[in-house]
Motif scaffolding. Sequence first.
Motif, short mmCIF file in Angstrom:
data_model
loop_
_atom_site.label_atom_id
_atom_site.label_comp_id
_atom_site.label_asym_id
_atom_site.label_seq_id
_atom_site.Cartn_x
_atom_site.Cartn_y
_atom_site.Cartn_z
N GLN A 209 36.44 8.33 2.32
CA GLN A 209 35.24 8.48 3.14
C GLN A 209 34.36 9.62 2.62
OE1 GLN A 209 36.01 8.60 7.33
NE2 GLN A 209 33.86 8.80 7.90
N SER A 293 29.68 -1.42 11.86
CA SER A 293 30.27 -2.23 10.80
C SER A 293 29.84 -3.68 10.96
CB SER A 293 31.80 -2.13 10.83
OG SER A 293 32.30 -2.67 12.04
N VAL A 302 32.00 -1.19 6.64
CA VAL A 302 31.35 -0.11 7.36
C VAL A 302 29.94 0.10 6.81
CG1 VAL A 302 31.46 2.36 7.93
CG2 VAL A 302 33.57 0.99 7.83
N TRP A 314 29.09 4.71 8.38
CA TRP A 314 29.18 4.17 9.74
C TRP A 314 27.88 4.30 10.52
CZ3 TRP A 314 27.98 6.96 14.03
CH2 TRP A 314 28.18 8.34 14.04
#
Length: 330
Positions: A209, A293, A302, A314
Amino acid sequence: ISDYWSALSRTDYEGLLSQLEAQKASLQLNDWAYASLVNGLATRINNGRVNESALLSWFLLAKSGYKARVAYSNHDVYLLMPSKHEMFEVSYFTLSGTRYYAVEFDGDNKSLGTVYTYEGEYPKATNELDMRVSSVVASNEQPEQRRLSFKFEGKLYNIDVSYDQGRLKFFSTYPQLNLDMYFSSAVYRSTATPLQRQLAIYMKDMDEQQAVNFLLRFVQTSLKYETDEQQFGEENYLFPEETLFYPYSDCEDRAVLFAWLVQSLLNLQVVGLDYPGHVAAAVHFNEPVTGDSVSYRGKRYVVTDPTYTNAVAWMTMPDFKRFEPTVINY
């Protein structure tokens, strides 16, 4: 025109075709690059005379196996070729159920109006143009550089980006295609390798991420935004190398570049997201990531928006939260 074909058919043209095919293989030219090579040769042979160049291109491309044909109106001759992939802003004629595009190789597409052509097809010519972009096509090995700077988590990063002028000139002749063709395009090694190496060094200790957010911030803030209409005066989708070269880029250009970076550096699956008047991307993570998402083919992607400045994975741009985007698969 018929006499021209007959006269050329009686010449010893096989050696020339062999040389063209050798160049195609050596330079790994895709179909558009090969057709451009043939047209460039025909133009030089005919000292720039447009009609004669179109006729010679037609002959050589047909003999190379392409479904080329010519049309004429008044005193002008045009080269027509079908394509496996839809072209936009290019005049075409539907002949026996197939679109034949009036291709130009200088990026200046003309409106033709009424033309005359013939019904027959050269029996050995069966290939339609495959417009997919390979990683090696049409480079002149003359890289130039620009520096892109951005901040991520309070630290300044400077990235030196290389681009090849031969590739950029080649891309400037490319007709506009569907967006999936840009998402699936390859990037030439003189641009890809040094950029990937620099970014990879900075991301080596990041989790998925954080690495995706790092690439998001790079695309969001190191590139200046302008619409195609502001920069070019018309819609003009860019390949990743063009986005790294031109002073400005818009949403679909950034989404294409970001998708390539994530796939090539992190080996994660990415799709494009087509909203009304906006394009973003979405990433399928191996680790759980909460937030906005989309579901596609049984997987959760996402939302990642390279145009939404300082947004992280996100986060959907507020103006588009109410829309269900169309997934661009490639």
